[in-house]
Design a protein around this motif. Sequence first.
Motif, PDB file in Angstrom:
ATOM      1  N   ILE A   7       4.739   6.660  -0.635  1.00  0.00           N
ATOM      2  CA  ILE A   7       5.278   6.059  -1.648  1.00  0.00           C
ATOM      3  C   ILE A   7       4.712   6.711  -3.212  1.00  0.00           C
ATOM      4  N   ASP A   8       5.640   6.821  -4.186  1.00  0.00           N
ATOM      5  CA  ASP A   8       5.187   7.260  -5.346  1.00  0.00           C
ATOM      6  C   ASP A   8       4.271   6.354  -5.888  1.00  0.00           C
ATOM      7  N   PRO A   9       3.126   6.542  -6.335  1.00  0.00           N
ATOM      8  CA  PRO A   9       2.252   5.815  -6.812  1.00  0.00           C
ATOM      9  C   PRO A   9       2.742   5.190  -8.237  1.00  0.00           C
ATOM     10  N   ALA A  10       2.088   4.021  -8.508  1.00  0.00           N
ATOM     11  CA  ALA A  10       2.832   3.231  -9.822  1.00  0.00           C
ATOM     12  C   ALA A  10       1.969   3.402 -10.975  1.00  0.00           C
ATOM     13  N   MET A  11       0.638   3.971 -10.579  1.00  0.00           N
ATOM     14  CA  MET A  11      -0.224   4.086 -11.929  1.00  0.00           C
ATOM     15  C   MET A  11      -0.762   5.624 -11.747  1.00  0.00           C
ATOM     16  N   PRO A  12      -1.582   5.900 -12.574  1.00  0.00           N
ATOM     17  CA  PRO A  12      -2.103   7.518 -12.625  1.00  0.00           C
ATOM     18  C   PRO A  12      -3.381   7.287 -11.575  1.00  0.00           C
ATOM     19  N   VAL A  13      -3.435   8.621 -11.309  1.00  0.00           N
ATOM     20  CA  VAL A  13      -4.427   8.657 -10.061  1.00  0.00           C
ATOM     21  C   VAL A  13      -5.873   8.332 -10.386  1.00  0.00           C
ATOM     22  N   GLY A  14      -6.195   7.830 -11.636  1.00  0.00           N
ATOM     23  CA  GLY A  14      -7.519   7.420 -12.078  1.00  0.00           C
ATOM     24  C   GLY A  14      -7.631   5.948 -11.985  1.00  0.00           C
ATOM     25  N   ALA A  15      -6.499   5.433 -11.622  1.00  0.00           N
ATOM     26  CA  ALA A  15      -6.545   3.739 -11.630  1.00  0.00           C
ATOM     27  C   ALA A  15      -6.627   3.428  -9.930  1.00  0.00           C
ATOM     28  N   TYR A  16      -6.932   4.534  -9.157  1.00  0.00           N
ATOM     29  CA  TYR A  16      -7.182   4.107  -7.745  1.00  0.00           C
ATOM     30  C   TYR A  16      -8.555   4.455  -7.344  1.00  0.00           C
ATOM     31  N   GLN A  17      -8.775   3.945  -6.194  1.00  0.00           N
ATOM     32  CA  GLN A  17     -10.190   4.200  -5.424  1.00  0.00           C
ATOM     33  C   GLN A  17      -9.851   4.283  -4.040  1.00  0.00           C
ATOM     34  N   THR A  18     -10.485   5.394  -3.385  1.00  0.00           N
ATOM     35  CA  THR A  18     -10.109   5.785  -1.981  1.00  0.00           C
ATOM     36  C   THR A  18     -11.311   5.459  -0.996  1.00  0.00           C
ATOM     37  N   TYR A  19     -11.152   4.420  -0.171  1.00  0.00           N
ATOM     38  CA  TYR A  19     -12.223   3.940   0.805  1.00  0.00           C
ATOM     39  C   TYR A  19     -11.970   4.831   2.170  1.00  0.00           C
ATOM     40  N   SER A  20     -12.906   5.576   2.587  1.00  0.00           N
ATOM     41  CA  SER A  20     -12.804   6.484   4.028  1.00  0.00           C
ATOM     42  C   SER A  20     -14.002   6.353   4.805  1.00  0.00           C
TER      43      SER A  20
END
Length: 143
Positions: A7-20
């Motif tokens: 899905i196309d992100p609604a916000m810029p990449v810096g607004a996200y965190q990735t948990y892995s």
Amino acid sequence: MESVNRIDPAMPVGAYQTYSITAPRDAAVVTACEQVACPAWANGWDSVIDERTELGQQQAAYIRGQSRRTFREMKTDGLTVFRFEAHQRCFEEHRTRPEIYLVRDGDWRGNPTGRKRQHTRPADWVEDMTENQGRIVDLQQKG
């Protein structure tokens, strides 16, 4: 290779965190009984030793003098039964693949800040993710 549908992100990449959670390939480490859900650790165990043999005498001597484990000793049919209490290390050498619990800024598009942190305990990683999800819910409710 299969293409990934995102899905196309609604916000810029810096607004996200990735948990892995990842595990290095072909890496195994010795681990504690509790971490691998060892049945002997959970329930205790019996070691039946035949002290009529040289090997049995050596095993019994090790258990009595060097094992540093809690046990009760019983004699039965020429054999010695060492009954070990639960929640102590067994005599197996357990191996498992290490897991890496990582949190990094960004999403699949990248990590613009380069910031990442590695948790040493799974519970800390879960707590971090739960708090992050709570912040997201609070922001959604505020509008």
